[in-house]
Design a protein around this motif. Structure first.
Motif, PDB file in Angstrom:
ATOM      1  N   ARG A   7      57.932  43.312  32.621  1.00 57.68           N
ATOM      2  CA  ARG A   7      57.457  42.063  32.015  1.00 57.68           C
ATOM      3  C   ARG A   7      57.305  40.976  33.067  1.00 57.68           C
ATOM      4  O   ARG A   7      56.358  40.182  33.023  1.00 57.68           O
ATOM      5  N   LEU A   8      58.226  40.924  34.026  1.00 60.33           N
ATOM      6  CA  LEU A   8      58.127  39.941  35.106  1.00 60.33           C
ATOM      7  C   LEU A   8      56.879  40.191  35.936  1.00 60.33           C
ATOM      8  O   LEU A   8      56.145  39.249  36.287  1.00 60.33           O
ATOM      9  N   ARG A   9      56.610  41.460  36.252  1.00 56.49           N
ATOM     10  CA  ARG A   9      55.396  41.796  37.002  1.00 56.49           C
ATOM     11  C   ARG A   9      54.140  41.396  36.220  1.00 56.49           C
ATOM     12  O   ARG A   9      53.210  40.797  36.782  1.00 56.49           O
ATOM     13  N   ASP A  10      54.117  41.706  34.913  1.00 52.96           N
ATOM     14  CA  ASP A  10      52.953  41.360  34.103  1.00 52.96           C
ATOM     15  C   ASP A  10      52.745  39.851  34.051  1.00 52.96           C
ATOM     16  O   ASP A  10      51.606  39.365  34.040  1.00 52.96           O
ATOM     17  N   GLY A  11      53.859  39.098  34.018  1.00 47.98           N
ATOM     18  CA  GLY A  11      53.746  37.650  34.017  1.00 47.98           C
ATOM     19  C   GLY A  11      53.152  37.117  35.311  1.00 47.98           C
ATOM     20  O   GLY A  11      52.339  36.184  35.295  1.00 47.98           O
ATOM     21  N   VAL A  12      53.553  37.708  36.429  1.00 45.92           N
ATOM     22  CA  VAL A  12      53.002  37.287  37.723  1.00 45.92           C
ATOM     23  C   VAL A  12      51.513  37.627  37.792  1.00 45.92           C
ATOM     24  O   VAL A  12      50.694  36.817  38.269  1.00 45.92           O
ATOM     25  N   LEU A  13      51.122  38.819  37.322  1.00 43.80           N
ATOM     26  CA  LEU A  13      49.711  39.199  37.315  1.00 43.80           C
ATOM     27  C   LEU A  13      48.893  38.264  36.426  1.00 43.80           C
ATOM     28  O   LEU A  13      47.768  37.877  36.774  1.00 43.80           O
ATOM     29  N   GLU A  14      49.456  37.890  35.297  1.00 40.03           N
ATOM     30  CA  GLU A  14      48.770  36.959  34.408  1.00 40.03           C
ATOM     31  C   GLU A  14      48.602  35.599  35.077  1.00 40.03           C
ATOM     32  O   GLU A  14      47.562  34.947  34.950  1.00 40.03           O
ATOM     33  N   ASP A  15      49.621  35.181  35.815  1.00 41.22           N
ATOM     34  CA  ASP A  15      49.560  33.901  36.508  1.00 41.22           C
ATOM     35  C   ASP A  15      48.503  33.928  37.613  1.00 41.22           C
ATOM     36  O   ASP A  15      47.764  32.955  37.808  1.00 41.22           O
ATOM     37  N   ILE A  16      48.421  35.056  38.337  1.00 40.09           N
ATOM     38  CA  ILE A  16      47.398  35.181  39.375  1.00 40.09           C
ATOM     39  C   ILE A  16      46.001  35.166  38.747  1.00 40.09           C
ATOM     40  O   ILE A  16      45.076  34.507  39.258  1.00 40.09           O
ATOM     41  N   ALA A  17      45.834  35.869  37.638  1.00 41.31           N
ATOM     42  CA  ALA A  17      44.531  35.876  36.957  1.00 41.31           C
ATOM     43  C   ALA A  17      44.190  34.491  36.426  1.00 41.31           C
ATOM     44  O   ALA A  17      43.021  34.074  36.463  1.00 41.31           O
ATOM     45  N   ARG A  18      45.187  33.765  35.947  1.00 42.49           N
ATOM     46  CA  ARG A  18      44.949  32.421  35.440  1.00 42.49           C
ATOM     47  C   ARG A  18      44.478  31.490  36.550  1.00 42.49           C
ATOM     48  O   ARG A  18      43.707  30.552  36.327  1.00 42.49           O
ATOM     49  N   SER A  19      44.944  31.753  37.762  1.00 45.30           N
ATOM     50  CA  SER A  19      44.562  30.905  38.888  1.00 45.30           C
ATOM     51  C   SER A  19      43.226  31.317  39.495  1.00 45.30           C
ATOM     52  O   SER A  19      42.647  30.542  40.263  1.00 45.30           O
ATOM     53  N   SER A  20      42.753  32.514  39.210  1.00 42.80           N
ATOM     54  CA  SER A  20      41.477  32.969  39.782  1.00 42.80           C
ATOM     55  C   SER A  20      40.475  33.229  38.657  1.00 42.80           C
ATOM     56  O   SER A  20      39.678  32.364  38.310  1.00 42.80           O
ATOM     57  N   SER A  21      40.511  34.397  38.063  1.00 43.51           N
ATOM     58  CA  SER A  21      39.645  34.714  36.922  1.00 43.51           C
ATOM     59  C   SER A  21      40.187  35.958  36.232  1.00 43.51           C
ATOM     60  O   SER A  21      40.778  36.826  36.870  1.00 43.51           O
ATOM     61  N   TYR A  22      39.951  36.032  34.926  1.00 40.44           N
ATOM     62  CA  TYR A  22      40.458  37.148  34.132  1.00 40.44           C
ATOM     63  C   TYR A  22      39.478  38.329  34.191  1.00 40.44           C
ATOM     64  O   TYR A  22      38.540  38.350  34.986  1.00 40.44           O
ATOM     65  N   SER A  23      39.717  39.297  33.322  1.00 38.41           N
ATOM     66  CA  SER A  23      38.781  40.413  33.189  1.00 38.41           C
ATOM     67  C   SER A  23      37.402  39.880  32.807  1.00 38.41           C
ATOM     68  O   SER A  23      37.288  38.851  32.125  1.00 38.41           O
TER      69      SER A  23
END
Length: 457
Positions: free
Chosen positions: A35-51
């Motif tokens: 869950r921590l990893r998924d949260g970090v990935l979501e944060d990175i996508a939020r700062s760049s772009s999603y799918s």
């Protein structure tokens, strides 16, 4: 059953139940780290772009229609009243082609990494506008405004280039927004006016550089659609409603080609339903594409591995118990417990190392450390270097079998079933002449020697 044997078996069973506690705690740690990893990935996508998903392009022709109605006044005289209504005509491409070259990039935050993609897409196609734009009645009452081409892009932050549409000899600049609410975010570009008095054929092409995270999907909007994607990602997961008609996957990347038509997508009817009901999920859901997410990461592998933990502990305890009854050497429940805890800690060691070294190397180091520790300990428990080395080899074989089970996803159940059946068969063969009532009463214990005959100790 002999009382001492029943107590021993009960103690072993109780130990196995107690060992479920640390195993469940380690399983919880795996879920928490995931869950921590998924949260970090979501944060990175939020700062760049999603799918990313491309919906379109569509050709939109706004119109104003003069509506005439006959009404009757208070004196009973009929008169004609006119009003004007506005609307839009939507056209899907006759031909739609996309050629995408994708490069992936790792973005790290702490020990976690997210995989971004950069897709350079060459998009082309054509629209075939019918005579009178398909209007069969009262065509003279229609006035057409400036048409435009609309392209839906799920996350417009990922657009990396200035978009220019090439139509014949004209170069037209895209503008923000699709101007079509149900199409979502995206861009549009105004086209030369059309009058509908004759059939028209519009050829177009443009380049789209797009960044995203996780997935890239395309909606095959053409009457015939040809989509080609090539990337440096060697582990693609093809998603959506249609699989590639041709694909090639190597260690350097993949090439995939999709081909669809209105007969297979029924997209024209889906568009009509979307316009009639304003529920357009059925239209957008006919997409396909590729996922750039690691299909099986270290957390999923660790979670799979821990599902076999109780089996490993049971096999180890069965080996100790078999040694006790055949060699008449008592193993204390505390020693059972220490070996069981060591087997459980292996999974925690595997998880922590895999976050830094990769699953394969982490598994090798964790298994090697546990085999060395257990082999050293069992040598002293059984007071025999030979027997300790034998158990160490057995532990190494079990860890090797576990890695094989984790690697062979499609055959894991078959391999596990055969392993259990084989071990059960070995246990039954070795104890087939054992006098279970005589255990603990000083009676001789029978076992098989290498010749197959019985010996008495």
């Amino acid at each position: 059953m002999n009382r001492s044997l029943a107590i021993k078996l009960g103690a072993i069973a109780l130990l196995m139940l107690l060992l479920l506690v640390p195993l469940m705690m380690i399983d919880g740690v795996i879920s928490e780290r995931q869950r921590l990893r998924d949260g970090v990935l979501e944060d990175i996508a939020r700062s760049s772009s999603y799918s990313q998903q491309l919906n379109g392009p569509l050709l939109v022709v706004p119109y104003r229609q003069t509506v005439r109605e006959w009404k009757t006044d208070a004196k009973g005289e009929r008169y004609q009243q006119t009003s004007e209504v506005s609307g839009r005509l939507y056209f899907l491409p006759e031909r739609f082609e996309l050629d995408g070259k994708v490069q992936t990039e790792l973005r790290a935050r702490g020990i976690y990494e997210a995989r971004l993609f950069h897709a350079n897409n060459q998009i082309s196609g054509s629209f075939a506008l019918p005579l009178q734009l398909g209007i069969t009645e009262d065509f003279a009452d229609y006035r057409f405004d400036e048409p435009y081409l609309a392209l839906g892009i799920s996350d417009i932050r990922g657009i990396e280039n200035a978009l220019t549409l090439h139509v014949g000899s004209q170069n037209l600049e895209f503008r923000p927004g699709t101007q079509v609410s149900w199409l979502g975010d995206g861009v549009h570009v105004n086209l030369p006016r059309v009058d509908g008095r004759e059939e028209q054929h519009i050829e177009f092409d443009f380049d789209l550089a797009l960044q995203g995270t996780g997935q890239l999907q395309v909606l095959p909007v053409g009457k015939t659609s040809n989509i080609h994607l090539a990337a440096d990602w060697p582990n693609p997961s093809f998603i959506g409603n249609y699989l590639p008609v041709r694909r090639e996957v190597t260690d350097q990347g993949f090439n995939a080609h999709w081909q669809t038509s209105f007969f297979s997508t029924n997209l024209s009817e889906a568009l009509n339903n979307c316009l009639a009901t304003t529920h357009c999920d059925g239209f957008k859901s006919r997409s396909f594409g590729v996922s750039f997410i690691e299909p099986v990461d270290q957390y999923l592998k660790s979670d799979r591995a821990i599902k076999y933990a109780l089996l490993f502990i049971a096999l180890t305890f069965a080996g100790f118990f078999l040694f006790e009854v055949l060699k008449r050497l008592a193993v204390h429940p505390v020693q059972y417990a220490l070996v069981g805890v060591a087997l459980a800690v292996f999974y925690l060691l595997l998880l922590s190392l895999s976050e830094h070294l990769g699953f394969g190397l982490a598994y090798l180091l964790s298994a090697g450390a546990c085999v060395a520790l257990l082999g050293f300990y069992v040598c002293h428990v059984l007071r025999s270097l030979t027997h300790g080395l034998g158990f160490g080899i057995g532990f190494a074989a079990l860890y090797g079998l576990l890695y094989g089970l984790l690697s062979a996803e499609d055959y894991a159940l078959l391999m596990g079933s055969l392993l259990l059946f084989s071990l059960l068969g070995v246990f039954m063969v070795l104890t087939r002449k054992l006098d279970w009532y005589g255990i603990g009463q000083g009676k001789p214990v029978e076992a098989l020697n290498v010749d197959g005959g019985a010996v008495h100790e």
